[in-house]
Design a protein around this motif. Structure first.
Motif, PDB file in Angstrom:
ATOM      1  N   ASP A 165       0.881  -1.175   0.000  1.00 29.95           N
ATOM      2  CA  ASP A 165       0.000   0.000   0.000  1.00 29.95           C
ATOM      3  C   ASP A 165       0.918   1.224   0.000  1.00 29.95           C
ATOM      4  OD1 ASP A 165      -1.856   1.966   0.368  1.00 29.95           O
ATOM      5  OD2 ASP A 165      -2.299   1.472   2.449  1.00 29.95           O
ATOM      6  N   ARG A 166       0.944   1.929  -1.115  1.00 29.77           N
ATOM      7  CA  ARG A 166       1.796   3.096  -1.237  1.00 29.77           C
ATOM      8  C   ARG A 166       0.963   4.276  -1.683  1.00 29.77           C
ATOM      9  NH1 ARG A 166       6.624   3.467  -5.630  1.00 29.77           N
ATOM     10  NH2 ARG A 166       7.290   5.609  -5.258  1.00 29.77           N
ATOM     11  N   LEU A 167       1.029   5.380  -0.958  1.00 32.46           N
ATOM     12  CA  LEU A 167       0.238   6.564  -1.265  1.00 32.46           C
ATOM     13  C   LEU A 167       1.069   7.603  -2.018  1.00 32.46           C
ATOM     14  CD1 LEU A 167      -1.697   7.044   2.096  1.00 32.46           C
ATOM     15  CD2 LEU A 167      -2.429   5.840   0.039  1.00 32.46           C
ATOM     16  N   ALA A 168       0.394   8.364  -2.856  1.00 31.03           N
ATOM     17  CA  ALA A 168       1.044   9.441  -3.593  1.00 31.03           C
ATOM     18  C   ALA A 168       0.106  10.637  -3.641  1.00 31.03           C
ATOM     19  CB  ALA A 168       1.403   8.992  -5.009  1.00 31.03           C
ATOM     20  N   LEU A 169       0.676  11.796  -3.920  1.00 31.89           N
ATOM     21  CA  LEU A 169      -0.101  13.027  -4.043  1.00 31.89           C
ATOM     22  C   LEU A 169      -0.401  13.264  -5.515  1.00 31.89           C
ATOM     23  CD1 LEU A 169      -0.989  15.465  -2.142  1.00 31.89           C
ATOM     24  CD2 LEU A 169       0.926  16.686  -3.212  1.00 31.89           C
ATOM     25  N   VAL A 170      -1.641  13.641  -5.819  1.00 31.85           N
ATOM     26  CA  VAL A 170      -1.975  14.106  -7.167  1.00 31.85           C
ATOM     27  C   VAL A 170      -2.343  15.574  -7.073  1.00 31.85           C
ATOM     28  CG1 VAL A 170      -2.656  11.879  -8.098  1.00 31.85           C
ATOM     29  CG2 VAL A 170      -4.357  13.256  -6.924  1.00 31.85           C
ATOM     30  N   ALA A 171      -1.871  16.353  -8.036  1.00 38.11           N
ATOM     31  CA  ALA A 171      -2.046  17.802  -7.999  1.00 38.11           C
ATOM     32  C   ALA A 171      -2.371  18.323  -9.396  1.00 38.11           C
ATOM     33  CB  ALA A 171      -0.770  18.471  -7.474  1.00 38.11           C
ATOM     34  N   PRO A 172      -3.049  19.478  -9.489  1.00 40.30           N
ATOM     35  CA  PRO A 172      -3.265  20.110 -10.801  1.00 40.30           C
ATOM     36  C   PRO A 172      -1.920  20.477 -11.427  1.00 40.30           C
ATOM     37  CG  PRO A 172      -4.620  21.127  -9.085  1.00 40.30           C
ATOM     38  CD  PRO A 172      -3.644  20.244  -8.381  1.00 40.30           C
ATOM     39  N   VAL A 173      -1.903  20.605 -12.737  1.00 41.25           N
ATOM     40  CA  VAL A 173      -0.639  20.821 -13.451  1.00 41.25           C
ATOM     41  C   VAL A 173       0.037  22.131 -13.058  1.00 41.25           C
ATOM     42  CG1 VAL A 173      -1.286  19.401 -15.408  1.00 41.25           C
ATOM     43  CG2 VAL A 173      -1.902  21.825 -15.397  1.00 41.25           C
ATOM     44  N   ASP A 174      -0.743  23.128 -12.600  1.00 46.93           N
ATOM     45  CA  ASP A 174      -0.160  24.428 -12.251  1.00 46.93           C
ATOM     46  C   ASP A 174       0.014  24.613 -10.746  1.00 46.93           C
ATOM     47  OD1 ASP A 174      -2.837  24.500 -11.635  1.00 46.93           O
ATOM     48  OD2 ASP A 174      -3.235  26.453 -12.562  1.00 46.93           O
ATOM     49  N   HIS A 175      -0.045  23.516  -9.986  1.00 42.50           N
ATOM     50  CA  HIS A 175       0.055  23.630  -8.529  1.00 42.50           C
ATOM     51  C   HIS A 175       1.500  23.930  -8.115  1.00 42.50           C
ATOM     52  CE1 HIS A 175      -0.247  22.460  -4.271  1.00 42.50           C
ATOM     53  NE2 HIS A 175      -1.536  22.715  -4.400  1.00 42.50           N
ATOM     54  N   PRO A 176       1.695  24.692  -7.026  1.00 45.08           N
ATOM     55  CA  PRO A 176       3.058  25.033  -6.574  1.00 45.08           C
ATOM     56  C   PRO A 176       3.940  23.824  -6.274  1.00 45.08           C
ATOM     57  CG  PRO A 176       1.444  26.436  -5.481  1.00 45.08           C
ATOM     58  CD  PRO A 176       0.669  25.422  -6.258  1.00 45.08           C
TER      59      PRO A 176
END
Length: 300
Positions: A165-176
């Motif tokens: 079980d490995r978690l990752a962050l997803v972000a909008p393309v223009d996120h800081p």
């Protein structure tokens, strides 16, 4: 000392509802009838099973012990009925599984579907819960199989490695945060989140992680699925924490970026958890063997 299965079910229902009246309703009994049954049971045992107060009822220590054994007896009865149904309704058995968010959304759908195709005489109920709740349900005998995502060493259960079980962050393309190879969870708490519904195991897990840092999570929106969360992220609503396999899959369809988490807790071993493998019905043992045969502990 003789016991009635109706009394077993009644006490289990009262304990789960924390209310005699709601427990009676679930048992299809009137409140006076349910109350008399509990009083007669307490009289036979010679000890109180319930603490009664204006807020409802809770179990006494002897009541907790009775509940534990009642669940085991009722579960074994379900197994017996499942075996007998092979000769009556064509359904051989029913398996109850509790699993974490990642297990249910990422690891179990494909092998479970293959198992059911190969075993048309078996039905499965699967629910999402947190690891500690799953462990408790296994030890109480209220479920057959659990999939937990924590390093657990418990003398009353048997554990078998199943996956990661490995978690990752997803972000909008223009996120800081985009452009970073990895990020610490604490850094993400400065930003708005798209979260799964409050009742989900993932939501509770992340909230607990933020509380350990004395930082609140800022949920801008809560949705019912990982796909919906990734889609809302692509529209710039916020960031989201999801299993890395899901993040990479939806990154091919949605305009999102995947950032790894540096926190150690973001990488956890998934384990199959059972109370006693040899005491499971044969069809549940077959499922455990099937899952272990198809498991890939390096899949994520």
């Amino acid at each position: 000392m003789q016991f009635d299965l109706v009394d077993f079910r009644l006490l289990v229902n009262i304990a789960e509802e924390k209310s005699l009246s709601r427990g009676a309703e679930r048992s299809h009994l009137s409140i006076p009838a349910a109350s008399n049954r509990i009083k007669n049971l307490e009289s036979r045992i010679g000890m109180d099973l319930l603490y009664r107060n204006s807020q409802g009822v809770t179990l006494t220590p002897i009541g907790q012990s009775f509940l534990h054994h009642a669940r085991i007896v009722l579960r074994q009865l379900e197994h017996l009925c499942g075996d007998l149904q092979e000769y009556t309704e064509g359904i051989k058995g029913h398996i109850k599984i509790f699993a974490t968010t990642t297990a249910i959304t990422e690891l179990l759908p494909e092998p479970i579907s293959r198992f059911l195709r190969a075993h048309p005489d078996v039905n499965i109920t699967m629910q999402e819960h947190r690891s500690q709740h799953i462990l408790r349900a296994v030890t109480e005998g209220s479920i057959d199989i659990g999939i937990v995502a924590e390093n657990i060493n418990h003398e009353n259960v048997q554990l078998f490695p199943f996956g990661q079980d490995r978690l990752a962050l997803v972000a909008p393309v223009d996120h800081p945060l985009v452009g970073r190879r990895e990020v610490a969870f604490a850094e993400t708490l400065d930003y708005d989140y798209v979260g799964l519904w409050e009742s989900s195991a993932m939501h509770s897990f992340l909230v607990d992680a933020s509380r350990s840092l004395n930082r609140p999570m800022k949920f801008r929106l809560e949705v019912g699925s990982i796909e919906a969360a990734c889609r809302m992220v692509s529209f710039g609503v916020g960031i989201a924490m999801v299993p890395v396999s899901a993040a990479r899959r939806y990154a091919t369809s949605f305009d999102i970026r995947v950032i790894e988490l540096s926190d150690d807790w973001a990488r956890r071993c998934l384990q199959i958890c059972v109370r006693n493998l040899e005491q499971l019905p044969v069809f549940a043992r077959d499922l455990v063997a099937f899952l272990l045969a198809t498991a890939d502990v390096s899949a994520l």
